[in-house]
Design an enzyme around this catalytic site. Structure first.
Site, short mmCIF file in Angstrom:
data_model
loop_
_atom_site.label_atom_id
_atom_site.label_comp_id
_atom_site.label_asym_id
_atom_site.label_seq_id
_atom_site.Cartn_x
_atom_site.Cartn_y
_atom_site.Cartn_z
N HIS A 116 0.87 -1.19 0.00
CA HIS A 116 0.00 0.00 0.00
C HIS A 116 0.90 1.24 0.00
CE1 HIS A 116 1.07 0.19 4.23
NE2 HIS A 116 0.61 -1.03 4.40
N HIS B 210 4.05 1.41 2.15
CA HIS B 210 5.22 0.72 1.57
C HIS B 210 5.83 1.56 0.44
CE1 HIS B 210 2.79 -2.94 2.95
NE2 HIS B 210 3.89 -3.01 3.67
P1 AMP Z 1 4.84 -4.80 6.68
O1 AMP Z 1 4.67 -5.24 5.26
O2 AMP Z 1 3.56 -4.49 7.37
O3 AMP Z 1 5.77 -5.68 7.47
O4 AMP Z 1 5.58 -3.40 6.60
C1 AMP Z 1 6.79 -3.25 5.91
C2 AMP Z 1 7.34 -1.91 6.24
O5 AMP Z 1 6.42 -0.89 5.84
C3 AMP Z 1 7.60 -1.72 7.73
O6 AMP Z 1 8.81 -1.03 7.92
C4 AMP Z 1 6.41 -0.88 8.15
O7 AMP Z 1 6.67 -0.08 9.29
C5 AMP Z 1 6.20 -0.02 6.93
N1 AMP Z 1 4.84 0.52 6.92
C6 AMP Z 1 3.70 -0.19 7.05
N2 AMP Z 1 2.64 0.64 7.07
C7 AMP Z 1 3.12 1.90 6.96
C8 AMP Z 1 2.53 3.20 6.93
N3 AMP Z 1 1.21 3.38 7.04
N4 AMP Z 1 3.34 4.27 6.80
C9 AMP Z 1 4.69 4.10 6.72
N5 AMP Z 1 5.31 2.91 6.74
C10 AMP Z 1 4.54 1.82 6.85
#
Ligand code: AMP
Length: 280
Positions: free
Chosen positions: A34, A37
């Site tokens: 999203h 990312h």
């Molecule tokens: P995930 O796929 O949920 O493990 O997230 C991968 C990376 O994207 C991690 O470093 C999360 O902190 C970052 N991330 C997820 N959601 C957001 C968001 N809304 N804003 C900024 N970074 C995000």
């Protein structure tokens, strides 16, 4: 964008890239991509010559099997989104590739993993440390990009990098939100219509809470937030803590910390959401 599934192939591609003294940036994710990312990708593209994005739903960081099973996965859609960006490699290994045998490594993350997410999701941060240290060993990035949405994870990865003396700069990127303020998250797509409608309340209360400080004490603000969120029929607060952004220790007085951050986890129906806000 080259799509790579094998560690050996990834290493080969990186050897070639490094020969040109390129700076390598890594963006680790679990997919279901999203705008949060994408903001990490954009930050990485701005400062590195060679970008590796990883998509791997890491089983060792899930303490709840249901959460792992229903975690959204949509690789084809993710790949279609990624075509817009000049990413060099998408690394999307299988579980067997990353963990040919059980990873029994135990990392020393205390006391950072003793509260909030660490307290409520036993083993979660050890699993995060396992996968991130593995990815760092394989990719040997110059810079790695993480979101402040997972604030405690960011703090723990900074700590881990220092502890392991890894030569990688950890970059924290701001939280990206939906128009109604809900922090973007892959898990948001699991919310039903009613839950989705309720979810922005979490951010609204964090904004209110910041406004209440410093005239109200951390304890008074905590009771207000918990009471208010719990009064919503679909919500149950798992924790709300106002902590110092370095030590992650909860504060009892505003003088305890110069950089205070409020962190919350809420169970909304079947789905668990987290969010945070600095108190400036
Ligand atoms: P995930 O796929 O949920 O493990 O997230 C991968 C990376 O994207 C991690 O470093 C999360 O902190 C970052 N991330 C997820 N959601 C957001 C968001 N809304 N804003 C900024 N970074 C995000």
């Amino acid at each position: 964008m080259q799509i790579i599934l094998k560690i050996s192939e990834l290493k080969k591609a990186l050897d070639v890239a490094r020969r040109g003294t390129q700076k390598v940036g890594i963006v680790p994710t679990m997919g279901a991509l999203h705008k949060g990312h994408f903001s990490l990708i954009e930050a990485a593209l701005a400062n590195n010559d060679f970008i590796v994005l990883t998509i791997f739903v890491n089983p060792t960081q899930f303490n709840d099997l249901n959460d792992l099973e229903r975690y959204p996965r949509n690789l084809e859609k993710d790949i279609a989104h990624l075509e817009k960006y000049h990413i060099d490699i998408l690394f999307t290994p299988s579980e067997k590739e990353m963990y040919p045998e059980k990873d029994t490594r135990v990392f020393k993350l205390s006391p950072l993993d003793k509260i909030m997410e660490g307290l409520h999701r036993p083993g979660h941060f050890n699993g995060v440390a396992q996968i991130i240290s593995k990815l760092f060993e394989i990719v040997r990035p110059d810079r790695a990009y993480f979101g402040q949405k997972d604030f405690q994870q960011l703090a723990i990865i900074k700590h881990l990098t220092k502890q392991l003396e890894l030569n990688v700069e950890i970059i924290g990127c701001p939280i990206v939100r939906e128009k109604d303020g809900l922090a973007m998250s892959s898990r948001n797509q699991l919310l039903n219509a009613e839950e989705r409608k309720a979810a922005p309340l979490i951010n609204k209360i964090l904004i209110e809470a910041e406004k209440m400080h410093p005239s109200m004490s951390p304890e008074e603000i905590s009771s207000f937030v918990v009471k208010h969120l719990n009064s919503h029929p679909l919500m149950k607060v798992e924790y709300f803590e106002i902590v110092d952004d370095q030590s992650l220790m909860p504060i009892s007085s505003w003088d305890d910390s110069t950089n205070k951050i409020a962190c919350v986890a809420v169970q909304l129906g079947e789905i668990r959401l987290i969010d945070n806000r600095y108190f400036n």
